[in-house]
Design an enzyme around this catalytic site. Structure first.
Site, PDB file in Angstrom:
ATOM      1  N   LYS A  16      35.272 -30.144 -32.306  1.00  0.00           N
ATOM      2  CA  LYS A  16      33.830 -30.440 -32.234  1.00  0.00           C
ATOM      3  C   LYS A  16      33.012 -29.158 -32.426  1.00  0.00           C
ATOM      4  O   LYS A  16      31.779 -29.206 -32.428  1.00  0.00           O
ATOM      5  CB  LYS A  16      33.475 -31.020 -30.856  1.00  0.00           C
ATOM      6  CG  LYS A  16      34.235 -32.263 -30.486  1.00  0.00           C
ATOM      7  CD  LYS A  16      33.684 -33.478 -31.204  1.00  0.00           C
ATOM      8  CE  LYS A  16      34.340 -34.763 -30.762  1.00  0.00           C
ATOM      9  NZ  LYS A  16      34.763 -35.591 -31.861  1.00  0.00           N
ATOM     10  N   LYS A  69      45.423 -18.447 -28.607  1.00  0.00           N
ATOM     11  CA  LYS A  69      44.661 -17.658 -27.637  1.00  0.00           C
ATOM     12  C   LYS A  69      45.390 -16.373 -27.196  1.00  0.00           C
ATOM     13  O   LYS A  69      44.742 -15.379 -26.875  1.00  0.00           O
ATOM     14  CB  LYS A  69      44.300 -18.509 -26.417  1.00  0.00           C
ATOM     15  CG  LYS A  69      43.268 -19.584 -26.753  1.00  0.00           C
ATOM     16  CD  LYS A  69      42.868 -20.378 -25.527  1.00  0.00           C
ATOM     17  CE  LYS A  69      41.804 -21.409 -25.915  1.00  0.00           C
ATOM     18  NZ  LYS A  69      41.258 -22.111 -24.766  1.00  0.00           N
ATOM     19  N   GLY A 130      47.131 -27.157 -11.174  1.00  0.00           N
ATOM     20  CA  GLY A 130      47.707 -26.496 -12.333  1.00  0.00           C
ATOM     21  C   GLY A 130      47.640 -24.987 -12.202  1.00  0.00           C
ATOM     22  O   GLY A 130      46.774 -24.447 -11.491  1.00  0.00           O
ATOM     23  N   GLY A 132      48.602 -23.021 -15.254  1.00  0.00           N
ATOM     24  CA  GLY A 132      48.834 -22.550 -16.619  1.00  0.00           C
ATOM     25  C   GLY A 132      47.614 -21.801 -17.129  1.00  0.00           C
ATOM     26  O   GLY A 132      46.787 -21.312 -16.348  1.00  0.00           O
TER      27      GLY A 132
HETATM   28  P1  ATR Z   1      47.367 -24.966 -20.390  1.00  0.00           P
HETATM   29  O1  ATR Z   1      47.085 -23.792 -21.258  1.00  0.00           O
HETATM   30  O2  ATR Z   1      46.786 -26.259 -20.885  1.00  0.00           O
HETATM   31  O3  ATR Z   1      47.036 -24.695 -18.959  1.00  0.00           O
HETATM   32  P2  ATR Z   1      50.138 -24.436 -19.841  1.00  0.00           P
HETATM   33  O4  ATR Z   1      49.830 -22.985 -19.712  1.00  0.00           O
HETATM   34  O5  ATR Z   1      51.363 -24.871 -20.569  1.00  0.00           O
HETATM   35  O6  ATR Z   1      48.945 -25.211 -20.522  1.00  0.00           O
HETATM   36  O7  ATR Z   1      50.171 -25.054 -18.354  1.00  0.00           O
HETATM   37  C1  ATR Z   1      50.349 -26.404 -18.130  1.00  0.00           C
HETATM   38  C2  ATR Z   1      50.032 -26.700 -16.661  1.00  0.00           C
HETATM   39  O8  ATR Z   1      50.030 -28.122 -16.460  1.00  0.00           O
HETATM   40  C3  ATR Z   1      51.049 -26.137 -15.684  1.00  0.00           C
HETATM   41  O9  ATR Z   1      50.398 -25.835 -14.469  1.00  0.00           O
HETATM   42  C4  ATR Z   1      52.006 -27.331 -15.496  1.00  0.00           C
HETATM   43  O10 ATR Z   1      52.706 -27.322 -14.274  1.00  0.00           O
HETATM   44  P3  ATR Z   1      54.095 -26.461 -14.096  1.00  0.00           P
HETATM   45  O11 ATR Z   1      53.683 -25.011 -14.189  1.00  0.00           O
HETATM   46  O12 ATR Z   1      54.601 -26.794 -12.761  1.00  0.00           O
HETATM   47  O13 ATR Z   1      54.968 -26.907 -15.245  1.00  0.00           O
HETATM   48  C5  ATR Z   1      51.013 -28.446 -15.482  1.00  0.00           C
HETATM   49  N1  ATR Z   1      51.557 -29.772 -15.828  1.00  0.00           N
HETATM   50  C6  ATR Z   1      51.903 -30.248 -17.049  1.00  0.00           C
HETATM   51  N2  ATR Z   1      52.300 -31.535 -16.992  1.00  0.00           N
HETATM   52  C7  ATR Z   1      52.179 -31.899 -15.692  1.00  0.00           C
HETATM   53  C8  ATR Z   1      52.432 -33.116 -14.962  1.00  0.00           C
HETATM   54  N3  ATR Z   1      52.884 -34.225 -15.576  1.00  0.00           N
HETATM   55  N4  ATR Z   1      52.221 -33.105 -13.623  1.00  0.00           N
HETATM   56  C9  ATR Z   1      51.761 -31.998 -12.986  1.00  0.00           C
HETATM   57  N5  ATR Z   1      51.516 -30.827 -13.612  1.00  0.00           N
HETATM   58  C10 ATR Z   1      51.718 -30.777 -14.938  1.00  0.00           C
END
Ligand code: ATR
Length: 278
Positions: A16, A69, A130, A132
């Site tokens: 977007k 990024k 989260g 991440g």
């Molecule tokens: P982003 O840049 O979108 O934050 P990332 O750095 O890969 O992506 O981080 C993904 C986050 O979503 C992490 O905190 C992950 O939890 P874990 O570190 O325990 O893996 C979380 N996450 C992804 N799928 C999930 C789910 N189904 N339930 C809970 N947490 C989830």
């Protein structure tokens, strides 16, 4: 001469950003062109090559989205504190042959929550789900906003603990926990889903007890309607639900001001892009 900007990502088809920056340019009468570039995933180093070609052709700035990024972070000559803290870059500015790098995701999120949704974090109990990249970007602006308590919950508790470690000394009670521990934590004023779970239609295992009717449930993903997280919040009685459309437009406004020196209005653009949540 018309100044040139773009967003770079892969995939980039649904972005977007050209629409948002086009609206900002119109509104502020700025002479600029804003396009979308599908960045190369292979070979290693190809992303840097595309950025350098864009600069050579007179490009003034780029927004950077997934999966670039971290590569943008590595490419920067100068990183802002926000970008360094987030460990990732979402905006670049090219000045006198140097690549300046910023990360406006966290500040965009905070502005959307505090200003647009009228939920200042000061003195509030805040739960961030989260640990991440998205959560890392939000962390410093959240801590600086002075919540009464900031809890970071993640499946991998060690990752949440590492984030807490990063902001130790910035003040404020910040702590990490697992989802099971949340049952004993009571209700929060603000619950932010910064996991990537919604991208796959999944739900972080958050107990309904974290929600309260007068609180705010915020989903970082945007344009997905009532995600499983927002549905759980709604079923728990939360009246104010939001997705990340406001964050998207606010981070764009920060970048626009950084590039052009004028601050655009965001409200009409957010309204244009808003998808109903119920
Ligand atoms: P982003 O840049 O979108 O934050 P990332 O750095 O890969 O992506 O981080 C993904 C986050 O979503 C992490 O905190 C992950 O939890 P874990 O570190 O325990 O893996 C979380 N996450 C992804 N799928 C999930 C789910 N189904 N339930 C809970 N947490 C989830």
């Amino acid at each position: 001469m018309t100044d040139s900007y773009a967003v770079i990502g892969n995939p980039i088809g649904h972005t977007k950003s050209p629409l948002i920056h086009g609206r900002f340019a119109q509104q502020t009468a700025q002479d600029l062109r804003y396009t979308a570039i599908e960045g190369p995933l292979q070979p290693e180093g190809a992303f840097a090559g595309v950025v350098r070609s864009f600069i050579a052709e007179g490009g003034k700035g780029l927004n950077v989205t997934a999966p670039f990024k971290l590569q943008a972070f590595a490419l920067a000559d100068e990183l802002s504190d926000r970008a360094r803290m987030a460990g990732a870059v979402n905006a670049l500015k090219f000045v006198d042959g140097r690549i300046l790098a910023e990360n406006f995701d966290g500040i965009g999120l905070l502005r959307d929550i505090a200003v647009n949704l009228k939920r200042p974090l000061a003195g509030r109990r805040v739960l961030l789900l989260g640990a991440g990249g998205a959560a890392r970007g939000a962390l410093l602006p959240f801590v600086e906003a002075g919540p009464k308590e900031l809890v970071i919950a993640n499946r991998s508790v060690a990752k949440a603990e590492a984030l807490v470690e990063q902001v130790r000394g910035q003040g404020g009670p910040v702590r990490a926990c697992g989802y099971d521990d949340l049952a004993a934590d009571g209700a929060f004023d603000l619950v932010v889903n910064a996991t990537s779970a919604s991208l796959t239609g999944a739900l972080p295992p958050v107990p309904a007890t974290v929600f309260q009717a007068d609180g705010l449930a915020y989903e970082l993903a945007y344009g997905k309607g009532l995600t499983p997280f927002l549905k759980v919040a709604s079923d728990a009685g939360v009246r104010q639900l939001a997705d990340g459309v406001g964050m998207l437009v606010e981070q764009a406004a920060e970048a626009f001001e950084w590039w052009r020196g004028v601050r655009p209005q965001t409200r009409a653009v957010i309204e244009q892009l808003t998808v109903p949540l119920r």
